[in-house]
Design an enzyme around this catalytic site. Sequence first.
Site, mmCIF file in Angstrom:
data_model
loop_
_atom_site.group_PDB
_atom_site.id
_atom_site.type_symbol
_atom_site.label_atom_id
_atom_site.label_comp_id
_atom_site.label_asym_id
_atom_site.label_seq_id
_atom_site.Cartn_x
_atom_site.Cartn_y
_atom_site.Cartn_z
ATOM 1 C CB VAL A 55 -0.987 0.027 1.191
ATOM 2 C CG1 VAL A 55 -2.019 -1.075 1.061
ATOM 3 C CG2 VAL A 55 -0.251 -0.043 2.520
ATOM 4 C CE1 TYR A 146 -1.683 -0.383 14.748
ATOM 5 C CE2 TYR A 146 -2.819 0.139 16.797
ATOM 6 C CZ TYR A 146 -2.813 -0.448 15.548
ATOM 7 O OH TYR A 146 -3.948 -1.090 15.095
#
Length: 253
Positions: A55, A146
């Site tokens: 991606v 994250y």
Amino acid sequence: MGRLDARVAHITGAASGIGAACVDRFVAEGATVIGTDIQEPLTDFSGERFQLLDVRDEQAQQAVVDRIVGDHGRLDIVVTAAGVAVGGPVHLLDSSEWQRCQDINVTGTMYSAKVALPTMLAQKSGAIVTVASVEGIEGCEGGSAYNASKGAVILLTKNLACDYGRAGIRVNALCPGFVDTPLLRGTLPDGDFKDAITEQHKLGRLGRPDELAAAALFLASDDASFVSGVALPVDGGYTAGHAYGLAQAFAQM
């Protein structure tokens, strides 16, 4: 009739976990699904279409969409389930790991939306479901990279909803709690952390990928026709508040 009959969907991160569960549920609801991932599927892809995709590669993302539109004439749904989890406090965090996390989780999500939007604009319709996290809503010990990436995904989602809503395109963020997936199992360090994390969920368990797929289906379907710009926690009560056992203590008084 299925809730996604005649719809064409692109689901990234489709090889395992939440992405794979979304593929199964969307196919069951009548959609034509093209799944992509950087690795081959862990299980049978049910005869549906699958392509390898990083991606982070905008041109590769564009090629996937060009092929989808060439083969099917439209693109109705995008689910951005591709992602990585990088842990550690900032002073111990390798800069390359920080960047990898942002590149996949944030930039990869942006590319998935960017390449789909021209087709959706021409159709005057579309639904994009980004996969963020409860860790994008609130902090989590040791989750700096994250958390930052998923917080960015949530704000990107809200901006997309603002920019494209008048064109008939809905954009929402799915915010899972901790879900029993290969991603989670491969991230936690040794120790009893799984039990401690599980205890933070008010339902007393981790989530299942199929439960997240059900929520993604809702956001992608006409059942959510007036829902856009939402960051939807599907988290077993993880973000509901703090629990210390007081309710049980009061009940015993």
